[in-house]
Write a protein that holds these residues in place. Structure first.
Motif, PDB file in Angstrom:
ATOM      1  N   ARG A   1      37.666  40.737  86.133  1.00 53.67           N
ATOM      2  CA  ARG A   1      37.409  41.173  87.497  1.00 53.67           C
ATOM      3  C   ARG A   1      38.651  41.935  87.927  1.00 53.67           C
ATOM      4  O   ARG A   1      39.742  41.366  88.052  1.00 53.67           O
ATOM      5  CB  ARG A   1      37.147  39.978  88.413  1.00 53.67           C
ATOM      6  CG  ARG A   1      36.823  40.344  89.870  1.00 53.67           C
ATOM      7  CD  ARG A   1      38.048  40.293  90.749  1.00 53.67           C
ATOM      8  NE  ARG A   1      37.749  40.482  92.165  1.00 53.67           N
ATOM      9  CZ  ARG A   1      38.665  40.585  93.113  1.00 53.67           C
ATOM     10  NH1 ARG A   1      39.958  40.521  92.818  1.00 53.67           N
ATOM     11  NH2 ARG A   1      38.318  40.759  94.368  1.00 53.67           N
ATOM     12  N   PHE A   2      38.519  43.253  88.114  1.00 48.67           N
ATOM     13  CA  PHE A   2      39.665  44.097  88.427  1.00 48.67           C
ATOM     14  C   PHE A   2      39.879  44.114  89.936  1.00 48.67           C
ATOM     15  O   PHE A   2      39.045  44.613  90.698  1.00 48.67           O
ATOM     16  CB  PHE A   2      39.446  45.510  87.892  1.00 48.67           C
ATOM     17  CG  PHE A   2      39.385  45.589  86.389  1.00 48.67           C
ATOM     18  CD1 PHE A   2      40.525  45.366  85.633  1.00 48.67           C
ATOM     19  CD2 PHE A   2      38.191  45.869  85.740  1.00 48.67           C
ATOM     20  CE1 PHE A   2      40.477  45.439  84.239  1.00 48.67           C
ATOM     21  CE2 PHE A   2      38.132  45.940  84.355  1.00 48.67           C
ATOM     22  CZ  PHE A   2      39.278  45.720  83.605  1.00 48.67           C
ATOM     23  N   ASP A   3      41.020  43.612  90.363  1.00 50.83           N
ATOM     24  CA  ASP A   3      41.365  43.512  91.772  1.00 50.83           C
ATOM     25  C   ASP A   3      41.803  44.864  92.328  1.00 50.83           C
ATOM     26  O   ASP A   3      42.525  45.619  91.661  1.00 50.83           O
ATOM     27  CB  ASP A   3      42.495  42.491  91.941  1.00 50.83           C
ATOM     28  CG  ASP A   3      42.907  42.311  93.386  1.00 50.83           C
ATOM     29  OD1 ASP A   3      42.091  41.804  94.166  1.00 50.83           O
ATOM     30  OD2 ASP A   3      44.052  42.693  93.729  1.00 50.83           O
ATOM     31  N   TYR A   4      41.365  45.160  93.535  1.00 46.64           N
ATOM     32  CA  TYR A   4      41.848  46.308  94.318  1.00 46.64           C
ATOM     33  C   TYR A   4      41.982  47.581  93.482  1.00 46.64           C
ATOM     34  O   TYR A   4      43.071  48.128  93.300  1.00 46.64           O
ATOM     35  CB  TYR A   4      43.185  45.964  94.993  1.00 46.64           C
ATOM     36  CG  TYR A   4      43.626  47.020  95.977  1.00 46.64           C
ATOM     37  CD1 TYR A   4      42.832  47.352  97.071  1.00 46.64           C
ATOM     38  CD2 TYR A   4      44.827  47.706  95.793  1.00 46.64           C
ATOM     39  CE1 TYR A   4      43.215  48.348  97.960  1.00 46.64           C
ATOM     40  CE2 TYR A   4      45.226  48.703  96.682  1.00 46.64           C
ATOM     41  CZ  TYR A   4      44.418  49.018  97.761  1.00 46.64           C
ATOM     42  OH  TYR A   4      44.804  49.997  98.629  1.00 46.64           O
ATOM     43  N   VAL A   5      40.857  48.077  92.995  1.00 44.84           N
ATOM     44  CA  VAL A   5      40.895  49.242  92.110  1.00 44.84           C
ATOM     45  C   VAL A   5      41.203  50.541  92.845  1.00 44.84           C
ATOM     46  O   VAL A   5      41.450  51.568  92.207  1.00 44.84           O
ATOM     47  CB  VAL A   5      39.574  49.380  91.326  1.00 44.84           C
ATOM     48  CG1 VAL A   5      39.336  48.150  90.468  1.00 44.84           C
ATOM     49  CG2 VAL A   5      38.393  49.639  92.250  1.00 44.84           C
ATOM     50  N   LEU A   6      41.219  50.512  94.183  1.00 47.60           N
ATOM     51  CA  LEU A   6      41.645  51.700  94.930  1.00 47.60           C
ATOM     52  C   LEU A   6      43.137  51.961  94.754  1.00 47.60           C
ATOM     53  O   LEU A   6      43.627  53.034  95.120  1.00 47.60           O
ATOM     54  CB  LEU A   6      41.314  51.539  96.412  1.00 47.60           C
ATOM     55  CG  LEU A   6      39.824  51.561  96.769  1.00 47.60           C
ATOM     56  CD1 LEU A   6      39.626  51.194  98.241  1.00 47.60           C
ATOM     57  CD2 LEU A   6      39.215  52.932  96.482  1.00 47.60           C
TER      58      LEU A   6
END
Length: 480
Positions: free
Chosen positions: A248-253
């Motif tokens: 689960r990739f956090d804060y991809v922005l």
């Protein structure tokens, strides 16, 4: 009241459907014992849903913000694994498993040491908030014994908890020194200001909202090697040594899409990105660029608008990611951020939660169950029913038969081996009935959510009158 008929041609070929009647528009209460002028059939038997396994399952978000008791979380969820597997869960998403700056109080998002899983004494503790490394590895083993994959929460942009050093590119001291005595006791992936933006070779900064002075520069070869390329990289160590199955990739922005694409090319596995934005096109662009799944925030906000903010079910027909990318859209009704105390802008009220779960469990996408919702004794029995329905009858084309402010009726078309279902949501304070045309004929229906005891008969033309209780829902399908 404005009425709408909607179809989603991008999901499969749809059956022809039409509105036959508006018998409940006067808001008169529906008597559950009223047979609507039709003789009720003899008692019938429900389908054995285990015989209609469609191969779909659900994911459990196995934590909430500030989980308690501290230092016992891995053991706590280990004890629940068999129950979750029996319910139809095939993956659990756990919080960041490594040491954060806040030590024993950290939820892991203030990441300090990528390789301290609760086995190094730093930031005032050896175990993480969730327990020791041994307990983590035991939990993963228990999950695997129950055919459940474990999804790691990965923070790839911001770091926290390093030591002070002079940073010539910012012309001041920054907390960008990570080594054995400064927030990185493992000694793996030591970092200094050259690994963060700006540095001697890069001025690029994606504009992280968090820890701007320790925002990793993913264009640097050294950073790429430590994160996903080398044999002892974060990605390969987590997969091959710890035993994680996905990401689960956090804060991809906070970083560029190529990072996720190259990560997945290196190690594979299930993945879902947190791109917190209600714009479905932005999320679709991310999916296309990375190959990763993504949380369907567009669907979340449509549900929040439909059930809470505007109390208008036509919002459920508006653009959502699952409509075009059903295999990549991870749907949800709540998470650790939306359920934080005082969060009033990104939240589905408790009284509407089960209606939201009924929506995501009957529509395309990969549904996520939030830990606190499942552990709520008022919800658990019904969530288990919804998971069972999702894993069996929720298949085939999507056809929205009817939608207005109070009512939403949708049919999943099923296939030659599976009858599919009809979801009927009702926001009215009174029970509702509506005559519709279905893809079934000459069948007796029942509500598999067990919110209604009504047993309507479908005629030879596919017409049937179905009902939904007040401020609730029913999920209809055929009987034996």
């Amino acid at each position: 009241m404005k009425k709408h008929i909607f179809k989603y041609p991008f999901i499969c070929l749809l059956s022809v459907a039409s509105i036959i009647g508006c018998s409940s528009d006067d808001d008169a209460p529906v008597d559950p014992d009223d047979d609507n002028g039709v003789e009720q059939p003899e008692p019938v038997s429900a389908l054995n849903l285990e015989e209609y396994d469609n191969g779909s399952r659900v994911m459990m978000q196995a934590f909430y913000w500030d989980v308690k008791p501290r230092f016992e979380w891995w053991n706590t969820i280990s004890d629940k694994m068999e129950t979750w597997a029996d319910a139809g869960v095939n993956r659990i998403w756990i919080p960041p498993a490594t040491k954060g700056q806040s030590g024993g109080y950290s939820m892991g998002y203030d990441l300090s040491d990528y390789f301290d899983f609760g086995n190094f004494n730093q930031h005032g503790t050896t175990p993480t908030r969730f327990g020791t490394r041994d307990e983590l590895e035991n939990m993963i083993s228990v999950a695997h014994d129950n055919d459940i994959e474990v999804i790691a929460d990965i923070i790839l942009n911001h770091n926290s908890g390093g030591g002070l050093e002079y940073n010539p590119y910012r012309e001041k001291d920054t907390y960008s020194l990570f080594d054995e005595t400064h927030g990185n006791a493992s000694g793996m992936f030591n970092r200094n200001y050259e690994d963060f933006y700006p540095n001697s070779v890069s001025n690029y900064d994606p504009g992280s909202l968090f820890y701007a002075e320790t925002n990793l520069d993913h264009h640097r070869e050294r950073v790429q090697n430590w994160l996903w390329k080398d044999e002892n990289s974060v990605a390969k160590y987590y997969k091959n040594v710890i035993g994680f199955d996905g990401w689960r990739f956090d804060y991809v922005l906070g970083f560029e899409p190529f990072v996720i694409k190259e990560w997945l090319d290196a190690v594979g596995g299930f993945s879902v990105s947190e791109l917190w934005d209600g714009d479905p096109d932005l999320i679709r662009s991310h999916i296309e660029a990375t190959g990763s799944g993504a949380f369907d925030f567009a669907a979340f906000y449509r549900m929040e608008q439909a059930f809470d903010r505007n109390e208008d079910l036509t919002y459920l027909t508006r653009d959502q990611v699952w409509q075009t990318h059903p295999d990549k859209a991870v749907t949800f009704t709540a998470n650790h951020d939306t359920e934080k105390d005082g969060n009033i802008d990104n939240y589905i009220e408790s009284e509407n939660k089960l209606k939201a779960y009924a929506f995501i469990m009957t529509h395309p996408g990969y549904p996520t169950v939030f830990y606190l919702d499942y552990e709520n004794p008022e919800f658990q029995d019904q969530i288990n029913k919804l998971i069972s329905i999702h894993n069996s009858l929720a298949t085939g084309s999507v056809n929205v038969i009817y939608a207005d402010e109070d009512e939403y009726i949708m049919q999943r078309g099923g296939d030659s081996e599976n009858p599919g279902l009809i979801l009927y949501i009702n926001l009215s304070p009174n029970g509702k009935r509506r005559t519709i045309t279905t893809s079934w004929d000459s069948s007796i229906l029942m509500d598999y959510s067990e919110n209604s005891n009504y047993r309507p008969q479908v005629n030879e033309n596919g017409e049937v009158t179905i009902e939904a209780p007040s401020n609730s829902y029913a999920i209809w399908s055929i009987t034996e």
